[in-house]
Design an enzyme around this catalytic site. Structure first.
Site, PDB file in Angstrom:
ATOM      1  N   HIS A 268      42.824  42.049  37.675  1.00  0.00           N
ATOM      2  CA  HIS A 268      41.823  41.911  36.592  1.00  0.00           C
ATOM      3  C   HIS A 268      41.384  43.289  36.118  1.00  0.00           C
ATOM      4  CE1 HIS A 268      38.088  40.436  34.579  1.00  0.00           C
ATOM      5  NE2 HIS A 268      38.766  39.325  34.497  1.00  0.00           N
ATOM      6  N   PHE A 269      42.080  44.026  35.452  1.00  0.00           N
ATOM      7  CA  PHE A 269      43.428  43.847  34.928  1.00  0.00           C
ATOM      8  C   PHE A 269      44.245  45.026  35.409  1.00  0.00           C
ATOM      9  CE2 PHE A 269      40.445  41.871  31.979  1.00  0.00           C
ATOM     10  CZ  PHE A 269      40.944  40.581  31.903  1.00  0.00           C
TER      11      PHE A 269
END
Length: 159
Positions: free
Chosen positions: A60-61
């Site tokens: 994420h991410f």
């Protein structure tokens, strides 16, 4: 003004060891490192240091690590739970605190590795076993997230 509001603030109130005595959460779900200020019956301030080692960042991410907003809400909830547990002397064994509602949640800026969260929570309403809170997460003086939420203390066997 209530008797609780007349009490002096408690500085340096709860370190990580006491937090782990109060909260059932453990790595990777413990989202507050310490409480640095408590005004009994009124408010508390928690701190969370965000590092690149957080288990959610790889997904994420991968190219731009951002702390998930739901975990900012969770940090507010854990700060509030520790605050109320400490100041109201709530039973710790065999009881858990569960969300009842989350309202008006807003995410205003991304939280990234290296940020320090200042988690500010205040009691909006207290009718044990239910409490309503207003919370916000501040990073470098700017609000990253805020929300209103309610939680309830229940016997763990009823969960």
């Amino acid at each position: 003004m209530s008797a609780a509001q007349d009490m002096e603030p408690i500085d340096g109130a709860i370190d990580i060891n006491e937090l782990m005595d109060i909260l059932p959460h453990r790595y990777p779900m413990l989202m507050v490192d310490r409480l640095v200020e408590i005004k009994p019956g009124v408010s508390a301030v928690g701190i969370k240091n965000v590092t690149i080692n957080e288990p959610f960042f790889p997904g994420h991410f991968p190219e731009k690590p951002v702390m998930p907003g739901v975990l900012l809400i969770e940090s507010m909830a854990q700060t509030a739970a520790a605050f109320v547990s400490k100041t109201e002397n709530l039973p710790r064994d065999g009881h858990i605190v569960l969300f009842m509602s989350i309202d008006k949640a807003r995410f205003r800026r991304p939280v990234v590795p290296g940020d320090q969260l200042r988690i500010e929570v205040s009691i909006a309403q207290a009718r044990p076993p239910v409490w309503k809170f207003a919370g916000r997460v501040v990073v470098d003086g700017a609000v990253a997230a805020d929300a209103q939420y309610a939680a309830m203390l229940i016997d763990a066997k009823d969960a």
